[in-house]
Design a protein around this motif. Structure first.
Motif, mmCIF file in Angstrom:
data_model
loop_
_atom_site.group_PDB
_atom_site.id
_atom_site.type_symbol
_atom_site.label_atom_id
_atom_site.label_comp_id
_atom_site.label_asym_id
_atom_site.label_seq_id
_atom_site.Cartn_x
_atom_site.Cartn_y
_atom_site.Cartn_z
ATOM 1 N N ALA A 78 -19.099 10.969 -5.824
ATOM 2 C CA ALA A 78 -18.342 11.782 -5.057
ATOM 3 C C ALA A 78 -16.962 11.378 -5.271
ATOM 4 O O ALA A 78 -16.278 10.860 -4.210
ATOM 5 N N PHE A 79 -16.722 11.459 -6.551
ATOM 6 C CA PHE A 79 -14.951 10.884 -6.964
ATOM 7 C C PHE A 79 -14.340 12.023 -6.841
ATOM 8 O O PHE A 79 -14.702 13.328 -7.224
ATOM 9 N N PRO A 80 -13.058 12.283 -6.467
ATOM 10 C CA PRO A 80 -12.252 11.165 -6.212
ATOM 11 C C PRO A 80 -12.521 10.460 -4.808
ATOM 12 O O PRO A 80 -12.947 11.173 -4.173
ATOM 13 N N GLN A 81 -12.277 9.213 -4.331
ATOM 14 C CA GLN A 81 -12.788 8.789 -3.421
ATOM 15 C C GLN A 81 -11.336 7.703 -2.677
ATOM 16 O O GLN A 81 -10.899 7.324 -3.492
ATOM 17 N N SER A 82 -11.097 8.112 -1.642
ATOM 18 C CA SER A 82 -9.787 7.519 -0.940
ATOM 19 C C SER A 82 -10.098 6.584 0.099
ATOM 20 O O SER A 82 -11.167 6.947 1.044
ATOM 21 N N THR A 83 -9.529 5.484 0.291
ATOM 22 C CA THR A 83 -9.621 4.436 1.176
ATOM 23 C C THR A 83 -8.300 4.052 1.738
ATOM 24 O O THR A 83 -7.335 3.847 0.853
ATOM 25 N N THR A 84 -7.865 4.100 3.000
ATOM 26 C CA THR A 84 -6.635 4.163 3.501
ATOM 27 C C THR A 84 -6.801 3.027 4.696
ATOM 28 O O THR A 84 -7.697 2.954 5.399
ATOM 29 N N VAL A 85 -5.612 2.196 4.653
ATOM 30 C CA VAL A 85 -5.709 1.014 5.766
ATOM 31 C C VAL A 85 -4.364 1.291 6.470
ATOM 32 O O VAL A 85 -3.217 1.569 5.994
ATOM 33 N N ASP A 86 -4.283 1.206 7.795
ATOM 34 C CA ASP A 86 -3.234 1.346 8.854
ATOM 35 C C ASP A 86 -2.894 0.038 8.975
ATOM 36 O O ASP A 86 -3.427 -0.736 9.671
ATOM 37 N N LEU A 87 -1.365 -0.396 8.352
ATOM 38 C CA LEU A 87 -1.126 -1.682 8.572
ATOM 39 C C LEU A 87 -0.454 -2.039 9.830
ATOM 40 O O LEU A 87 0.015 -3.113 10.327
ATOM 41 N N GLY A 88 -0.222 -0.756 10.786
ATOM 42 C CA GLY A 88 0.409 -0.919 12.100
ATOM 43 C C GLY A 88 1.905 -0.779 12.251
ATOM 44 O O GLY A 88 2.538 -0.248 13.305
ATOM 45 N N ALA A 89 2.438 -0.880 11.156
ATOM 46 C CA ALA A 89 4.194 -0.770 11.099
ATOM 47 C C ALA A 89 4.136 -0.370 9.639
ATOM 48 O O ALA A 89 3.622 -0.878 8.787
ATOM 49 N N VAL A 90 5.577 0.192 9.151
ATOM 50 C CA VAL A 90 5.936 0.133 7.849
ATOM 51 C C VAL A 90 6.174 -1.157 7.530
ATOM 52 O O VAL A 90 7.097 -1.998 8.104
ATOM 53 N N ARG A 91 5.674 -1.504 6.386
ATOM 54 C CA ARG A 91 5.916 -3.021 5.668
ATOM 55 C C ARG A 91 6.149 -2.727 4.194
ATOM 56 O O ARG A 91 5.834 -1.752 3.721
ATOM 57 N N ARG A 92 6.934 -3.752 3.688
ATOM 58 C CA ARG A 92 7.204 -3.683 2.447
ATOM 59 C C ARG A 92 6.092 -4.591 1.786
ATOM 60 O O ARG A 92 5.841 -5.498 2.047
ATOM 61 N N VAL A 93 5.086 -3.889 0.994
ATOM 62 C CA VAL A 93 3.915 -4.445 0.242
ATOM 63 C C VAL A 93 4.303 -4.369 -1.147
ATOM 64 O O VAL A 93 4.581 -3.624 -2.014
ATOM 65 N N ASP A 94 4.304 -5.992 -1.536
ATOM 66 C CA ASP A 94 4.340 -6.230 -2.885
ATOM 67 C C ASP A 94 3.291 -6.029 -3.817
ATOM 68 O O ASP A 94 3.486 -5.779 -5.004
ATOM 69 N N HIS A 95 2.103 -6.459 -3.281
ATOM 70 C CA HIS A 95 0.755 -6.147 -4.117
ATOM 71 C C HIS A 95 -0.280 -6.293 -3.291
ATOM 72 O O HIS A 95 -0.262 -6.282 -2.056
ATOM 73 N N LEU A 96 -1.266 -5.705 -3.817
ATOM 74 C CA LEU A 96 -2.560 -5.539 -3.199
ATOM 75 C C LEU A 96 -3.561 -6.402 -3.881
ATOM 76 O O LEU A 96 -3.583 -6.776 -5.265
ATOM 77 N N VAL A 97 -4.448 -7.050 -3.318
ATOM 78 C CA VAL A 97 -5.811 -7.707 -3.946
ATOM 79 C C VAL A 97 -6.916 -6.870 -3.409
ATOM 80 O O VAL A 97 -7.096 -6.841 -2.244
ATOM 81 N N LEU A 98 -7.815 -6.487 -4.258
ATOM 82 C CA LEU A 98 -9.085 -5.793 -4.247
ATOM 83 C C LEU A 98 -10.139 -6.797 -4.681
ATOM 84 O O LEU A 98 -10.130 -7.442 -5.759
ATOM 85 N N LYS A 99 -11.206 -6.753 -3.567
ATOM 86 C CA LYS A 99 -12.386 -7.661 -4.080
ATOM 87 C C LYS A 99 -13.616 -7.072 -3.925
ATOM 88 O O LYS A 99 -13.722 -5.855 -3.183
ATOM 89 N N LEU A 100 -14.673 -7.435 -4.859
ATOM 90 C CA LEU A 100 -15.824 -6.881 -4.536
ATOM 91 C C LEU A 100 -16.713 -8.112 -4.367
ATOM 92 O O LEU A 100 -16.520 -8.998 -3.868
ATOM 93 N N PRO A 101 -18.102 -7.566 -3.722
ATOM 94 C CA PRO A 101 -18.886 -8.641 -3.062
ATOM 95 C C PRO A 101 -19.071 -10.018 -3.979
ATOM 96 O O PRO A 101 -18.563 -9.660 -5.322
ATOM 97 N N PRO A 102 -19.371 -11.314 -3.772
ATOM 98 C CA PRO A 102 -19.034 -12.351 -4.234
ATOM 99 C C PRO A 102 -20.154 -12.163 -5.880
ATOM 100 O O PRO A 102 -20.786 -11.281 -6.047
ATOM 101 N N ALA A 103 -19.398 -12.809 -6.913
ATOM 102 C CA ALA A 103 -19.892 -12.763 -8.181
ATOM 103 C C ALA A 103 -21.496 -12.693 -8.201
ATOM 104 O O ALA A 103 -21.959 -11.857 -9.319
#
Length: 153
Positions: free
Chosen positions: A52-77
Motif C-alpha cells: 500500500a505505497f505511498p504510506q505516511s506517518t505523522t507525529v504531532d509535536l504539540g507545538a511548532v518546533r525547529r526540527v534539525d534532524h530525524l532519527v528513524l529506527k527499525l526493530p533491533p538488528a
C-alpha cells in the motif's frame, strides 16, 4: 539531500521532541499502528498495510518546533535484516498544508550499524507535524518504522 550532511545517531543531542507524542498513519497492518513509532520501544513498530505505497506517518509535536534532524529506527538488528526504505519528509504547522522538507530518496537500514538512519533537515521556520511518506521498502511490501525521533529546539 545534497548539501545536508547526515548526522550520526550519537549526534542526536537534546530530548526527542516526538517521544510520547501522538502519531497517525495513512494505514496500518494489524497491531502495527502509528502510536508505536513514538513509544520508546524498538520492539513495537508502525507498518503500513501490505503493498500500500505511498504510506505516511505523522507525529504531532504539540507545538511548532525547529526540527534539525530525524532519527528513524527499525526493530533491533536481530529482528530485521538490511533494507532500504524510501521516504520523503514533509512538515506542517496546522496539519493541513504540508511542505516538502526533504525529497524522497533511499535510506539504508543495516543491522551492522544499529538498523537506524538519520535524516538532516534543511533550515526551516518550524513544524508541528513532521511527516514521513514512504514509497518503497526493499525488505517488505510495506513501510516500517519502529521509532520516529525528532531533534531540534
Amino acid at each position: 539531500m545534497i548539501g545536508w550532511p547526515a548526522l550520526s545517531a550519537s549526534a542526536a543531542g537534546g530530548p526527542d521532541l516526538a517521544a510520547g507524542k501522538s502519531a497517525s498513519a495513512s494505514g496500518a497492518n494489524g497491531a502495527c499502528v502509528a502510536k508505536n513509532v513514538a513509544d520508546g520501544d524498538r520492539s513495537t513498530y508502525g507498518e503500513s498495510a501490505g503493498s500500500a505505497f505511498p504510506q505516511s506517518t505523522t507525529v504531532d509535536l504539540g507545538a511548532v518546533r525547529r526540527v534539525d534532524h530525524l532519527v528513524l529506527k527499525l526493530p533491533p538488528a536481530t529482528a530485521r535484516g538490511a533494507r532500504t526504505e524510501t521516504p520523503s519528509v514533509l512538515g506542517s504547522t496546522d496539519n493541513g498544508a504540508y511542505g516538502q522538507l526533504v525529497a524522497s530518496r533511499g535510506h539504508a537500514f543495516d543491522p551492522a550499524t544499529g538498523n537506524q538512519v538519520t535524516i538532516a533537515l534543511p533550515a526551516h521556520a518550524g513544524t508541528r507535524y513532521p511527516r514521513l511518506t514512504a514509497t518503497a521498502d526493499t525488505g517488505r511490501p510495506a513501510a516500517q518504522v519502529s521509532e520516529f525521533e525528532a531533534y531540534g529546539s
